[in-house]
Motif scaffolding. Sequence first.
Motif, mmCIF file in Angstrom:
data_model
loop_
_atom_site.group_PDB
_atom_site.id
_atom_site.type_symbol
_atom_site.label_atom_id
_atom_site.label_comp_id
_atom_site.label_asym_id
_atom_site.label_seq_id
_atom_site.Cartn_x
_atom_site.Cartn_y
_atom_site.Cartn_z
ATOM 1 N N GLU A 98 50.671 -29.259 -25.096
ATOM 2 C CA GLU A 98 51.563 -29.018 -26.225
ATOM 3 C C GLU A 98 52.520 -30.242 -26.612
ATOM 4 O O GLU A 98 52.586 -30.581 -27.691
ATOM 5 N N MET A 99 52.765 -31.156 -25.584
ATOM 6 C CA MET A 99 53.591 -32.514 -25.755
ATOM 7 C C MET A 99 52.727 -33.152 -26.571
ATOM 8 O O MET A 99 53.073 -33.997 -27.519
ATOM 9 N N ALA A 100 51.123 -33.377 -26.061
ATOM 10 C CA ALA A 100 50.236 -34.348 -26.674
ATOM 11 C C ALA A 100 50.218 -33.967 -28.313
ATOM 12 O O ALA A 100 50.058 -34.844 -28.922
ATOM 13 N N ILE A 101 50.121 -32.328 -28.387
ATOM 14 C CA ILE A 101 49.975 -32.147 -29.817
ATOM 15 C C ILE A 101 51.134 -32.542 -30.599
ATOM 16 O O ILE A 101 51.044 -33.186 -31.767
ATOM 17 N N THR A 102 52.498 -32.367 -30.255
ATOM 18 C CA THR A 102 53.619 -32.621 -30.851
ATOM 19 C C THR A 102 53.575 -34.442 -31.165
ATOM 20 O O THR A 102 53.773 -34.598 -32.421
ATOM 21 N N LEU A 103 53.426 -35.187 -30.307
ATOM 22 C CA LEU A 103 53.493 -36.339 -30.412
ATOM 23 C C LEU A 103 52.241 -36.748 -31.515
ATOM 24 O O LEU A 103 52.262 -37.907 -32.223
ATOM 25 N N GLY A 126 41.760 -33.906 -32.171
ATOM 26 C CA GLY A 126 40.737 -33.164 -31.929
ATOM 27 C C GLY A 126 40.083 -32.800 -30.332
ATOM 28 O O GLY A 126 39.991 -31.599 -30.043
ATOM 29 N N LYS A 127 40.375 -33.817 -29.605
ATOM 30 C CA LYS A 127 40.274 -33.730 -28.062
ATOM 31 C C LYS A 127 41.168 -32.559 -27.686
ATOM 32 O O LYS A 127 40.858 -31.693 -26.700
ATOM 33 N N VAL A 128 42.598 -32.689 -28.108
ATOM 34 C CA VAL A 128 43.391 -31.662 -27.621
ATOM 35 C C VAL A 128 43.206 -30.304 -28.033
ATOM 36 O O VAL A 128 43.284 -29.088 -27.218
ATOM 37 N N ALA A 129 42.514 -30.297 -29.256
ATOM 38 C CA ALA A 129 42.358 -28.985 -29.790
ATOM 39 C C ALA A 129 41.034 -28.013 -28.986
ATOM 40 O O ALA A 129 41.149 -26.818 -29.120
ATOM 41 N N THR A 130 40.383 -28.914 -28.619
ATOM 42 C CA THR A 130 39.205 -28.268 -27.889
ATOM 43 C C THR A 130 39.534 -27.683 -26.590
ATOM 44 O O THR A 130 38.495 -26.918 -26.051
ATOM 45 N N HIS A 131 40.653 -27.829 -26.134
ATOM 46 C CA HIS A 131 41.099 -27.135 -24.656
ATOM 47 C C HIS A 131 41.744 -25.783 -25.373
ATOM 48 O O HIS A 131 41.490 -25.026 -24.239
ATOM 49 N N ASP A 132 41.737 -25.192 -26.307
ATOM 50 C CA ASP A 132 41.866 -23.842 -26.720
ATOM 51 C C ASP A 132 40.580 -23.363 -27.665
ATOM 52 O O ASP A 132 40.443 -23.950 -28.578
ATOM 53 N N LEU A 133 39.605 -22.505 -26.672
ATOM 54 C CA LEU A 133 38.462 -22.454 -27.178
ATOM 55 C C LEU A 133 38.439 -21.319 -28.250
ATOM 56 O O LEU A 133 37.508 -20.736 -28.646
ATOM 57 N N ASN A 134 39.400 -20.911 -28.825
ATOM 58 C CA ASN A 134 39.213 -19.927 -29.866
ATOM 59 C C ASN A 134 38.855 -20.758 -31.292
ATOM 60 O O ASN A 134 38.799 -21.815 -31.498
#
Length: 329
Positions: free
Chosen positions: A24-29, A48-56
């Motif tokens: 979450e903090m990574a996304i914010t930054l 993109g890497k961060v987004a892949t951790h939520d598999l929806n």
Amino acid sequence: MSGAGEAYHLLNKAIHHYENENYEMAITLLDEALLLNPDIPEVHYWRGKVATHDLNQESLEVAIVHFSEAIRLKNNYPEAYFERGKVYLQKGEFEEAQKDLEQAVKLNPKLKEAYSLLAQIELIHGNDEKALEYLNKVSNQEGDDRYYYSLGKIFYNAGKYSQAIEQFNKTLEKNKYFVDAYVYKAHSLAHLGQYEEAIENLRKAVILVPEEISYFIDMAKYYFELAKEQVEKGEILKATENFIKGLQIDYNLKIEPKYIPVMIQAAEKMIESKDFKKAGEVIDQLELMIKEPEYQEYREQFEKLKKSYMKVLPLKDKVIKFITDIYTK
């Protein structure tokens, strides 16, 4: 500090949070960095890497957008092609995945995991020889989880189930969350008649992906196969318990009529040992089945069993059984 400099500073902080699983903090930054400078390919890559951790589905689409933008800004970006290829593979878009993964290894032949993923795509298409070609590009001594999994699938498809299990075990040593490795290990074990171990591996798959119905259906089938083996060995109590477990998972399964007398005999033994709970479960299941035409010849035998059960059942349990029967009829 310039806008670009501040953006890179935020990127480095985001990578640190990503590596510590604070997504979450990574996304914010990263989102702040994009506002400061949307033309840095690495910022899009890590977003993109961060987004892949939520598999929806929505998050996977977000990941593709950012990887695509990273590639647009930096066309010779093998890691971005690789990550986008992985997302396409997760989405089942195999043609797009293959294009990206091939481009990734063209730009960086040392991306060994890309070869493993390309091997998986070839396996999906039934091209075992081509899959093996890709796997040969990955050193066996440095094999990753996908390498061992893909090799296991090749052995599985060839009917070499013991060798397949060895590879799936190596996969799980590398990655205990590799669901498909549990599933195919289970199927390999079942082919070898090791149904209890097969069921145990499917249980592990279910824990990781509880919404996958096929795992439950396969588990129920293996309970039935285990039960049939136990009948042959004369273990009628264990066999009956496993028939019941299978039916409790998948009520659409059908027990062959020849096993009805076995279940009746097992219920009689349960009554003799005063195990009324288990006997009741068997009788309830038999009562549902005995209505079907293929089991009609055993109706009289079943009614006799039910009478003897009700006769010895403690009063409290009789009342509960009577009330339950009223509401279930």
